[in-house]
Each structure stands twice: as structure tokens, then as C-alpha cells.
Design a protein around this motif. Structure first.
Motif: not given
Length: 301
Positions: A226-231, A237-257, A270-272
Motif C-alpha cells: 500500500e502506498v501513501s504520499k503522506k505519513q 518512509k522508503i526512498n525512491i532510487i529512480k523514476q523513469s517514464f516508460r510506455c505512458g507510465k512512471w516507473l518508480q524503483s524503491l529499495e526494500v531490504h 513530487r518527493t524523492p
């Protein structure tokens, strides 16, 4: 309607999405009881790339008046002279769906679609079909829309099964495996995944109470959080490593353990960082000792 592959034979229904896992090229699936099919492979996509949408729709052999009426309210009505290769991948799938409807084919046959489209978009495409779809791929089944998986070990009805052990995961999804525990810390019960402690609410705790202090393996992919933009309570809080625009979608890469998970989003963050917590409705939890599924407690009927 039936498909045959090697020595296996499977009767499929009107809304079936069948994933056939091949081990080498060339692929070969036989169709019985189908009048016609729409084949979508590399060669066909390359042909469509240079064709205008108008020419593709005309190739359906639908009569002019029916085609004119169908396209009247189409989102593509104003860009019919645009080439197929110039529109987004999601729109390409919409055109393919239109072509299947106008041609009145009995089945849609996709070969290695993940080479050309995002899995999320393929899922949305197949969920919205009113006819069977057969997907051939060398990759393990990664589509939530799939109702059957056919492979060297036979056929599995994915709508009525859950993996019974960690080893069975490859037949059902491409989820990542995380070592986990349920622990009591500072009067709060948490799901510990690596160095991340996700606080559990009362509903989550009631579902998982019997798993306290056991060594567990939780299977998740990026869409299982589940994802929230606010606490929010229970979210970390998980940092976004990279955001890329591909095939009409934003791909967001996150590191979890120490594992990189990539989720798709319709909008750029809008936040990292984002706030996440595991969604138990999509999670599978196994005992690390027995390697058996312990949550959900029993396969769906």
C-alpha cells in the motif's frame, strides 16, 4: 474450445487467460474449436508500426458503415492517420483490442508480450477482454490476469490455487522473498523485514496473531505494498532510487531490504520518497522452517 501443447490439452472458457511457459523457440500451441484468432507477435507488431490506425482498422474486414459507427466515439477518431508506432504502448493495446472486436476473432494469441509492453498494461488489457487470450512466454507467469498456467509440469488453475510451498512460487507469480518476523516492540507489534519495522494495526494483527516470533518468509512485489504520499500509521518512509517514464507510465524503483522493487504509477512523485506498508490482501507468508504456506491459511476454494 481447447488448446494443445506437447502432450497437454486444456479446455478453456470464454474469459480464460492462459499462460503457456515455453522453454525454447519456436513456440507451438495448437487451437481446436476456434474459427479465428488474432496473433500478436514481433512480426505482426513490426508490420503495424508503419501502418496508420485507419489502415489497421480497415484490415478488420468490418463493413464500412459498422466501422464508421464504431469509430464515431473512439478516442482515436481524430488521429486515424497517425501511424501505430507513434502512439503510446497502452494505446497500441487498445487498438489491438478494437481489432479483435471488429474482426470478431475467437481468441487473441500473444507471443512474448513483455518484450513490447509493460506487464501491468498487459494485465489491464487481458482483464478487459470478452474472449480467451493465450500468452506464450519463456518467462514465468507474472500476470495477475492469468487463469491458467501450462508448463512442463502440467496445467495449474491459478484462480483456485495458492502456492503450497516457497518452491511453488515460480508457478504463480514473480514475487520477491523477504525474511520476516512478527515481534513485540515498545508495546507495538511489528512486521520486521530486514531493518524495517512495519507497525501492524488491529486488523492486521488479528490475521497474523498465530505467527508471532516465528521465522517467516513473506513474498511480495512492488504492487503488493500500500502506498501513501503522506505519513500514515503503519507506513514507513522508503526512498525512491529512480523514476523513469516508460510506455505512458512512471516507473518508480524503491529499495526494500537490499532488493529493488519497481512499481508503475500514473503520475510522477513530487518527493524523492513514498510511504509504504505490506498489503496483506496480496501477500503470501511461509514458514522458514517447513517452507509451507501459513498465510493465507488455506488455498482458495
Amino acid at each position: 474450445m481447447r488448446i494443445k501443447w506437447l502432450s497437454y490439452s486444456l479446455e478453456i472458457e470464454q474469459d480464460s487467460v492462459v499462460h503457456v511457459q515455453q522453454d525454447r523457440s519456436p513456440f507451438q500451441v495448437d487451437f481446436e474449436g476456434f474459427r479465428s484468432k488474432l496473433l500478436v507477435n514481433k512480426q505482426q507488431l513490426n508490420t503495424w508500426q508503419q501502418m496508420t490506425l485507419e489502415k489497421i482498422y480497415q484490415s478488420s474486414k468490418c463493413n464500412f458503415e459498422e466501422l464508421k459507427q464504431y469509430l464515431k466515439d473512439s478516442p482515436f477518431a481524430s488521429i486515424l492517420r497517425t501511424k501505430f508506432g507513434r502512439i503510446s504502448r497502452q494505446d497500441q493495446l487498445r487498438v489491438i483490442k478494437d481489432l479483435a472486436i471488429l474482426s470478431d476473432v475467437d481468441v487473441i494469441h500473444l507471443k512474448e508480450p513483455s518484450r513490447f509492453f509493460l506487464d501491468y498494461d498487459i494485465d489491464q488489457f487481458t482483464f478487459g477482454l470478452d474472449r480467451p487470450c493465450v500468452i506464450e512466454s519463456i518467462q514465468h507467469c507474472r500476470f495477475k490476469s492469468s487463469s491458467w498456467r501450462v508448463g512442463i509440469d502440467g496445467s495449474i488453475n491459478l484462480q483456485k490455487c495458492l502456492p503450497e510451498s516457497i518452491e511453488d512460487l515460480v508457478y504463480f507469480d514473480s514475487k520477491c522473498r523477504f525474511q520476516a518476523q512478527l515481534l513485540q516492540e515498545d508495546q507495538q507489534t511489528c512486521m520486521k523485514i530486514g531493518n524495517l519495522n512495519f507497525p501492524l494495526d488491529s486488523e492486521q494483527l488479528s490475521q497474523l496473531m498465530g505467527l508471532m516470533n516465528q521465522d517467516l518468509v513473506i513474498a511480495l512485489n512492488a504492487q503488493d505494498f500500500e502506498v501513501s504520499k503522506k505519513q500514515k500509521s503503519g507506513f514507513l518512509k522508503i526512498n525512491i532510487i529512480k523514476q523513469s517514464f516508460r510506455c505512458g507510465k512512471w516507473l518508480q524503483s524503491l529499495e526494500v531490504h537490499d532488493q529493488i522493487l519497481t512499481r508503475s504509477s500514473n503520475s510522477r512523485s513530487r518527493t524523492p520518497f513514498l510511504y509504504l506498508r505490506p498489503d496483506l490482501r496480496s501477500s503470501w507468508i511461509f514458514s522458514a522452517d517447513s517452507r509451507k504456506l501459513v498465510y493465507p491459511s488455506s488455498p482458495a476454494e
